[in-house]
Design a protein around this motif. Structure first.
Motif, short mmCIF file in Angstrom:
data_model
loop_
_atom_site.label_atom_id
_atom_site.label_comp_id
_atom_site.label_asym_id
_atom_site.label_seq_id
_atom_site.Cartn_x
_atom_site.Cartn_y
_atom_site.Cartn_z
N ILE A 52 0.88 -1.18 0.00
CA ILE A 52 0.00 0.00 0.00
C ILE A 52 0.91 1.21 0.00
O ILE A 52 1.93 1.23 0.68
N ASN A 55 4.27 3.73 -3.99
CA ASN A 55 5.08 2.73 -4.69
C ASN A 55 4.22 1.63 -5.32
O ASN A 55 4.48 1.18 -6.42
N GLY A 95 7.15 0.03 0.16
CA GLY A 95 7.83 1.24 0.62
C GLY A 95 8.62 0.99 1.88
O GLY A 95 8.52 -0.08 2.52
N GLY A 97 8.12 2.65 4.60
CA GLY A 97 7.15 2.66 5.70
C GLY A 97 6.58 1.27 5.93
O GLY A 97 6.52 0.76 7.04
N GLU A 102 5.76 -0.75 9.69
CA GLU A 102 4.64 -1.69 9.93
C GLU A 102 5.02 -3.16 9.80
O GLU A 102 4.72 -3.98 10.64
N ALA A 128 4.93 8.39 2.01
CA ALA A 128 4.60 9.45 1.04
C ALA A 128 3.11 9.60 0.79
O ALA A 128 2.59 10.71 0.78
N THR A 130 0.55 9.21 2.45
CA THR A 130 -0.21 9.89 3.50
C THR A 130 0.39 11.26 3.84
O THR A 130 0.24 11.75 4.95
C1 LIG Z 1 -1.91 -0.96 8.64
C2 LIG Z 1 -2.04 0.37 7.96
N1 LIG Z 1 -1.50 1.44 8.56
C3 LIG Z 1 -1.58 2.65 7.95
C4 LIG Z 1 -2.20 2.78 6.74
C5 LIG Z 1 -2.29 4.15 6.09
N2 LIG Z 1 -1.33 4.30 5.01
C6 LIG Z 1 -1.69 4.08 3.73
S1 LIG Z 1 -0.44 4.40 2.66
C7 LIG Z 1 0.58 4.84 3.93
C8 LIG Z 1 1.98 5.32 3.63
C9 LIG Z 1 2.79 4.38 2.84
O1 LIG Z 1 4.16 4.69 3.00
P1 LIG Z 1 5.25 3.75 2.40
O2 LIG Z 1 4.98 2.34 2.74
O3 LIG Z 1 6.60 4.26 2.78
O4 LIG Z 1 5.03 3.90 0.84
P2 LIG Z 1 5.11 5.25 -0.08
O5 LIG Z 1 3.74 5.85 -0.07
O6 LIG Z 1 6.14 6.13 0.53
O7 LIG Z 1 5.50 4.73 -1.40
C10 LIG Z 1 -0.05 4.72 5.16
C11 LIG Z 1 0.56 5.03 6.46
C12 LIG Z 1 -2.75 1.63 6.14
N3 LIG Z 1 -3.33 1.68 4.94
N4 LIG Z 1 -2.66 0.44 6.78
#
Ligand SMILES: Cc1ncc(C[n+]2csc(CCOP(=O)(O)OP(=O)(O)O)c2C)c(N)n1
Ligand code: SF4
Length: 268
Positions: A52, A55, A95, A97, A102, A128, A130
């Motif tokens: 999610i 990316n 990503g 994150g 997580e 990114a 969020t």
């Molecule tokens: C368990 C969970 N926590 C939080 C979210 C909210 N959320 C959706 S996208 C995102 C950020 C993703 O960041 P990253 O994994 O670094 O990918 P990027 O967007 O930077 O490519 C978050 C916190 C979610 N969907 N599920």
């Protein structure tokens, strides 16, 4: 029909910000997959597992079998797919994150058990999608929406984490170096076992690292790929704080028994 085999593009509208590093990763992956198909590997046996985040929209933009997992859980989903059918090539896109916050335990354990999947980490050093909250690899002192007074914590080094987790293939590339990234993806694909590719991926909207990376990055070739010490030396050249230079390349590669093969040996 022959032409369709090479069509990796979908009609899905691309919503990445102009200039985002994700475009480079998409292009390099398409180049690598094109070579795999040209070498006779069936397109339908390539599986893309998205997570999610910005990316993971890559799964929508690729005309390949794909699935989007839960945030931080895509590695576990990919392991299940590979265990169900070892004939598939399984690529995970996630990503920092997702994989270093997580879902960090999934990353560590996939490396430890040497699951034969390939993880491509889009490292933009924040959450990114969020709107730019800090992650485990954000610089100390960085102001984000979730660290308005500056990030108190020091970042971790994902490549050191992978070395300590017994990952059997560890590499770093840059989203703007398409040929380099393509070659690393192909090398990871040939490697028998878990592969971790960190791709430095500037997020032009929330953390524009392009000038920094353009100044610091250099390509290197390790002479001792099976040495943990040699890998650590390369990895330590940039410990996620200020560095003279930041190396790119394959830092570690050593074959060891694959999880899925051992599991089937027990089952057979
Ligand atoms: C368990 C969970 N926590 C939080 C979210 C909210 N959320 C959706 S996208 C995102 C950020 C993703 O960041 P990253 O994994 O670094 O990918 P990027 O967007 O930077 O490519 C978050 C916190 C979610 N969907 N599920
Ligand atoms: S927010 Fe950042 S990572 Fe997401 S599409 Fe825009 S530039 Fe790329």
């Amino acid at each position: 029909m022959e032409k369709e085999k090479y069509n990796l593009t979908t009609d899905c509208e691309n919503t990445w910000c102009p200039g985002c590093g994700n475009f480079g990763i998409l292009s390099a992956f398409k180049m690598a997959v094109t070579e795999m198909i040209a070498n006779g590997f069936p397109k339908e046996k390539i599986v893309v597992v998205g997570d999610i985040g910005c990316n993971s929209k890559i799964a929508d933009y690729l005309n390949l079998n794909s699935i989007i997992g839960l945030h931080g859980r895509s590695i576990a989903t990919a392991e299940g797919i590979k265990l169900a059918d070892r004939g598939l090539k399984v690529f995970v896109f996630a990503g920092d994150g997702a994989s270093l916050d997580e879902g960090v335990s999934h990353l560590v354990h996939a490396a430890k058990r040497n699951s034969n999947i390939k993880v491509i980490l889009h490292n933009n050093r924040l959450f990114a999608l969020t709107t730019g909250q800090f992650t485990a690899v954000s610089p100390q002192g960085m102001k984000t929406v979730s660290t308005p007074f500056g990030n108190i914590e020091e970042p971790i080094n994902p490549l050191k984490l992978m070395l300590a987790s017994r990952a059997s293939f560890i590499a770093r590339s840059y989203s703007a170096k398409l040929e380099h990234l393509k070659n690393i993806i192909l090398e990871a694909d040939k490697h028998k076992g878990f592969a971790f590719i960190e791709v430095l991926q500037p997020c032009v909207s929330f953390f524009n690292t392009i000038p920094y990376y353009n100044e610091k990055l250099y390509e290197t070739v390790s002479e001792k790929l099976d040495s943990e010490l040699a890998a650590l030396e390369l990895i330590n050249q940039w410990d996620y704080v200020e560095a003279e230079k930041i190396p790119l390349g394959v830092f570690y590669k050593k074959e060891r028994p694959i999880f899925e093969d051992q599991a089937y040996e027990i089952l057979d």
